[in-house]
Each structure stands twice: as structure tokens, then as C-alpha cells.
Design a protein around this motif. Structure first.
Motif, PDB file in Angstrom:
ATOM      1  N   GLN A   1      43.956  47.618  34.529  1.00  0.00           N
ATOM      2  CA  GLN A   1      42.870  46.705  34.129  1.00  0.00           C
ATOM      3  C   GLN A   1      42.001  46.345  35.329  1.00  0.00           C
ATOM      4  O   GLN A   1      40.769  46.303  35.227  1.00  0.00           O
ATOM      5  N   TYR A   2      42.634  46.094  36.459  1.00  0.00           N
ATOM      6  CA  TYR A   2      41.900  45.698  37.666  1.00  0.00           C
ATOM      7  C   TYR A   2      40.982  46.825  38.137  1.00  0.00           C
ATOM      8  O   TYR A   2      39.818  46.584  38.491  1.00  0.00           O
ATOM      9  N   LEU A   3      41.488  48.051  38.130  1.00  0.00           N
ATOM     10  CA  LEU A   3      40.680  49.188  38.558  1.00  0.00           C
ATOM     11  C   LEU A   3      39.509  49.424  37.609  1.00  0.00           C
ATOM     12  O   LEU A   3      38.396  49.731  38.047  1.00  0.00           O
ATOM     13  N   LYS A   4      39.733  49.267  36.312  1.00  0.00           N
ATOM     14  CA  LYS A   4      38.656  49.463  35.338  1.00  0.00           C
ATOM     15  C   LYS A   4      37.549  48.430  35.521  1.00  0.00           C
ATOM     16  O   LYS A   4      36.362  48.761  35.492  1.00  0.00           O
ATOM     17  N   LEU A   5      37.946  47.181  35.722  1.00  0.00           N
ATOM     18  CA  LEU A   5      36.958  46.118  35.919  1.00  0.00           C
ATOM     19  C   LEU A   5      36.138  46.356  37.184  1.00  0.00           C
ATOM     20  O   LEU A   5      34.922  46.159  37.193  1.00  0.00           O
ATOM     21  N   ASN A   6      36.807  46.769  38.246  1.00  0.00           N
ATOM     22  CA  ASN A   6      36.094  47.013  39.501  1.00  0.00           C
ATOM     23  C   ASN A   6      35.188  48.231  39.422  1.00  0.00           C
ATOM     24  O   ASN A   6      34.166  48.283  40.117  1.00  0.00           O
TER      25      ASN A   6
ATOM     26  N   ILE B   1      33.304  49.024  36.993  1.00  0.00           N
ATOM     27  CA  ILE B   1      32.021  48.670  36.360  1.00  0.00           C
ATOM     28  C   ILE B   1      31.377  47.455  37.025  1.00  0.00           C
ATOM     29  O   ILE B   1      30.359  46.950  36.551  1.00  0.00           O
ATOM     30  N   LEU B   2      31.945  47.010  38.142  1.00  0.00           N
ATOM     31  CA  LEU B   2      31.423  45.829  38.837  1.00  0.00           C
ATOM     32  C   LEU B   2      29.954  45.958  39.224  1.00  0.00           C
ATOM     33  O   LEU B   2      29.169  45.029  38.999  1.00  0.00           O
ATOM     34  N   PRO B   3      29.527  47.097  39.795  1.00  0.00           N
ATOM     35  CA  PRO B   3      28.088  47.228  40.111  1.00  0.00           C
ATOM     36  C   PRO B   3      27.207  47.153  38.866  1.00  0.00           C
ATOM     37  O   PRO B   3      26.123  46.559  38.905  1.00  0.00           O
ATOM     38  N   LEU B   4      27.677  47.746  37.753  1.00  0.00           N
ATOM     39  CA  LEU B   4      26.906  47.677  36.513  1.00  0.00           C
ATOM     40  C   LEU B   4      26.774  46.229  36.040  1.00  0.00           C
ATOM     41  O   LEU B   4      25.707  45.810  35.564  1.00  0.00           O
ATOM     42  N   ILE B   5      27.848  45.454  36.174  1.00  0.00           N
ATOM     43  CA  ILE B   5      27.813  44.041  35.787  1.00  0.00           C
ATOM     44  C   ILE B   5      26.806  43.280  36.649  1.00  0.00           C
ATOM     45  O   ILE B   5      25.982  42.518  36.142  1.00  0.00           O
ATOM     46  N   GLY B   6      26.872  43.496  37.968  1.00  0.00           N
ATOM     47  CA  GLY B   6      25.978  42.795  38.886  1.00  0.00           C
ATOM     48  C   GLY B   6      24.515  43.085  38.610  1.00  0.00           C
ATOM     49  O   GLY B   6      23.698  42.163  38.468  1.00  0.00           O
ATOM     50  N   PHE B   7      24.171  44.356  38.509  1.00  0.00           N
ATOM     51  CA  PHE B   7      22.781  44.727  38.252  1.00  0.00           C
ATOM     52  C   PHE B   7      22.360  44.320  36.840  1.00  0.00           C
ATOM     53  O   PHE B   7      21.286  43.734  36.655  1.00  0.00           O
ATOM     54  N   GLY B   8      23.186  44.629  35.837  1.00  0.00           N
ATOM     55  CA  GLY B   8      22.824  44.366  34.453  1.00  0.00           C
ATOM     56  C   GLY B   8      22.603  42.894  34.165  1.00  0.00           C
ATOM     57  O   GLY B   8      21.598  42.516  33.547  1.00  0.00           O
TER      58      GLY B   8
ATOM     59  N   HIS C   1      26.574  38.122  42.915  1.00  0.00           N
ATOM     60  CA  HIS C   1      27.195  38.295  41.595  1.00  0.00           C
ATOM     61  C   HIS C   1      28.382  39.252  41.688  1.00  0.00           C
ATOM     62  O   HIS C   1      29.463  38.978  41.133  1.00  0.00           O
ATOM     63  N   ILE C   2      28.191  40.364  42.387  1.00  0.00           N
ATOM     64  CA  ILE C   2      29.279  41.333  42.558  1.00  0.00           C
ATOM     65  C   ILE C   2      30.429  40.703  43.338  1.00  0.00           C
ATOM     66  O   ILE C   2      31.605  40.889  42.994  1.00  0.00           O
ATOM     67  N   MET C   3      30.105  39.937  44.377  1.00  0.00           N
ATOM     68  CA  MET C   3      31.144  39.289  45.164  1.00  0.00           C
ATOM     69  C   MET C   3      31.893  38.257  44.326  1.00  0.00           C
ATOM     70  O   MET C   3      33.129  38.175  44.364  1.00  0.00           O
ATOM     71  N   TRP C   4      31.147  37.461  43.544  1.00  0.00           N
ATOM     72  CA  TRP C   4      31.759  36.406  42.717  1.00  0.00           C
ATOM     73  C   TRP C   4      32.724  37.005  41.697  1.00  0.00           C
ATOM     74  O   TRP C   4      33.891  36.601  41.603  1.00  0.00           O
ATOM     75  N   ASP C   5      32.237  37.989  40.931  1.00  0.00           N
ATOM     76  CA  ASP C   5      33.099  38.595  39.908  1.00  0.00           C
ATOM     77  C   ASP C   5      34.244  39.377  40.534  1.00  0.00           C
ATOM     78  O   ASP C   5      35.369  39.365  40.026  1.00  0.00           O
ATOM     79  N   GLY C   6      33.948  40.061  41.653  1.00  0.00           N
ATOM     80  CA  GLY C   6      34.995  40.822  42.327  1.00  0.00           C
ATOM     81  C   GLY C   6      36.133  39.933  42.799  1.00  0.00           C
ATOM     82  O   GLY C   6      37.321  40.281  42.659  1.00  0.00           O
TER      83      GLY C   6
ATOM     84  N   HIS D   1      42.848  37.280  39.542  1.00  0.00           N
ATOM     85  CA  HIS D   1      43.699  37.490  38.362  1.00  0.00           C
ATOM     86  C   HIS D   1      44.619  38.698  38.522  1.00  0.00           C
ATOM     87  O   HIS D   1      45.463  38.944  37.651  1.00  0.00           O
ATOM     88  N   TYR D   2      44.443  39.418  39.623  1.00  0.00           N
ATOM     89  CA  TYR D   2      45.316  40.570  39.902  1.00  0.00           C
ATOM     90  C   TYR D   2      46.429  40.191  40.872  1.00  0.00           C
ATOM     91  O   TYR D   2      47.598  40.525  40.673  1.00  0.00           O
ATOM     92  N   ASN D   3      46.073  39.474  41.943  1.00  0.00           N
ATOM     93  CA  ASN D   3      47.062  39.062  42.936  1.00  0.00           C
ATOM     94  C   ASN D   3      46.641  37.706  43.505  1.00  0.00           C
ATOM     95  O   ASN D   3      45.835  37.632  44.431  1.00  0.00           O
ATOM     96  N   GLU D   4      47.160  36.635  42.947  1.00  0.00           N
ATOM     97  CA  GLU D   4      46.717  35.285  43.293  1.00  0.00           C
ATOM     98  C   GLU D   4      47.028  34.923  44.738  1.00  0.00           C
ATOM     99  O   GLU D   4      46.217  34.280  45.423  1.00  0.00           O
TER     100      GLU D   4
END
Length: 246
Positions: free
Chosen positions: A115-120, A122-129, A204-209, A215-218
Motif C-alpha cells: 500500500q505504501y509503495l502504491k501511494l508513493n 502516484i504522489l507526484p500525480l496527487i501533488g500536480f493534480g 503538497h508532495i512533502m505533506w502527503d508523503g 501510517h507506514y512506520n510511525e
């Protein structure tokens, strides 16, 4: 500062009503993409959603998206961290107003490695989009609203931030709306003030990242945050020694 800011946003008055309508149309487009589930696989459906948002934004508003950098790399790093800090403060105010420390309902959620790898990925797409979405929503509202420049700016800033928060309510509890909406005001403001969307995308990328990593390693998350903050202050505030001519 105020007069310079008015000068920076003056170009918004040149945007035609037709363009304003096209810009604001990204909101219903995003709602459709978030809920239509065109693809059965949620990962690929997310990629499709952000790809369509980015493509539409570039098609109708490439010039107004302020894609060029403004200033040196160091200046932009300062802006990124400034956005990050201001967003955290406003987000916490939103959390206090709604009276819950878990507005998105994510406390206790732990991502698997996959899950962590999948989210990361698409992170650039999230930031730009999402930043493209916010800027076009802001300009669309600004164009459609009547009145004086500053009044239109303030209502458009609040309105576009609230819409951004409301869009999260499709997949998060409604309590997330205010915290996310308030927290996104600095992103839009900085984009318009500095006439570049790139720092907001970086923040945005830094915040979401960082949220994904939390949520992966607290345990490592808190260590990483501490190191990042220290490194930032060292880089920004400690003066560099000038080379002594030989």
C-alpha cells in the motif's frame, strides 16, 4: 507588500468569463472522476482520475497555472517550508473548531509495504493534480464573482479552499472538510503571491508523503520529521562562509 500583492494578482482580471467557466468546470469533472469508478482496480482508477485532472487543467489553463519557477532554489525551499508550517497551523485550528483529533478517521491505520509503495508511486500525480484543481477553482470563482479586486480575491480564496475540503468528503468523514479546507489556504495564497505553483506542488508532495510514511512506520516518521526540521534550519539560517580569495 500589499501593493506588490495587488500587482501580482492584477492579471486575474484579464481572464475572460468563458475561461472562468471552463476553469471552474474542473470541480464537477473531479467529482465525476472520484465517484464513477471507471476501472475496477482502485489503484489504476486513481491514476486515471489524476491523469484526467492534470490533462484538463493543462488543456484549458496552461498559462494561468503559473508553471514557471520564481527565484532561486533556496528561496523556493523557504516557500515550501513556509507553506507547510502555515498549513499545519491552520489545519490544527480547524481540528480544534470541529472538536476531534481524528478528522479523517485515519488514527490507527497502518499501511502495508505494498500500500505504501502504491501511494508513493502516484504522489507526484496527487501533488500536480490537486494543486492544478485548486488554482483553476480559485480563478474560476474569481472570474465569476462581482466586486472589487481584493474582495473577490478573499471570497475566491476561502471558496476554493472550502471546495477542496468538500471534495475530500467523498472518501473521508465530513469532519475532514474544515481542517483540510483551512489547511489548504496557504497553498493557494503562496501560488498567487509568488506567481509560481511549483512551491505549492512541492509542499503538497512533502505533506502527503510524510503522512503516508507516518501510517507506514510511525517510529521512524517522528525521527525523520525531527531530522528534516533541523536540516531545514541549518540550511536556511546558518550563513555560508564566503570563499577567501587567494
Amino acid at each position: 507588500m500589499f501593493s506588490a500583492f495587488r500587482k501580482n494578482i492584477k492579471y486575474l482580471e484579464e481572464v475572460s468569463l468563458t475561461k472562468g467557466v471552463l476553469f471552474f468546470a474542473i470541480v464537477p469533472l473531479t467529482i465525476v472522476m472520484l465517484n464513477a469508478n471507471f476501472l475496477k482496480n482502485s489503484y489504476f482508477d486513481s491514476i486515471l482520475c489524476y491523469f484526467v485532472m492534470i490533462a484538463y487543467a493543462l488543456l484549458v489553463g496552461r498559462r494561468e497555472l503559473l508553471l514557471k519557477p520564481n527565484g532561486s532554489f533556496k528561496k523556493n525551499i523557504k516557500i515550501v517550508f513556509g507553506i507547510f508550517a502555515a498549513s499545519a497551523i491552520l489545519g490544527m485550528i480547524g481540528v480544534k473548531i470541529i472538536g476531534t483529533d481524528n478528522p479523517q478517521g485515519l488514527d490507527g491505520v497502518v499501511y502495508t509495504g505494498s500500500q505504501y509503495l502504491k501511494l508513493n508511486s502516484i504522489l507526484p500525480l496527487i501533488g500536480f493534480g490537486e494543486e492544478f484543481l485548486c488554482v483553476l477553482t480559485f480563478i474560476g470563482l474569481f472570474t465569476l464573482l462581482p466586486g472589487e479586486l481584493l474582495r473577490r480575491f478573499l471570497f475566491s480564496l476561502l471558496g476554493s479552499s472550502l471546495i477542496f475540503g468538500l471534495l475530500h468528503a467523498f472518501h473521508s468523514p465530513f469532519t475532514a472538510v474544515l481542517a483540510i479546507g483551512l489547511g489548504h489556504i496557504p497553498f493557494i495564497f503562496a501560488t498567487l503571491y509568488y506567481k509560481s505553483i511549483l512551491p505549492a506542488i512541492g509542499a503538497h508532495i512533502m505533506w502527503d508523503g510524510m503522512n503516508f510514511f507516518g501510517h507506514y512506520n510511525e517510529e521512524l516518521y517522528f525521527t525523520f520529521c525531527s531530522v528534516l526540521i533541523i536540516a531545514y534550519f541549518v540550511y536556511i539560517f546558518i550563513p555560508k562562509k564566503k570563499a577567501v580569495p587567494s
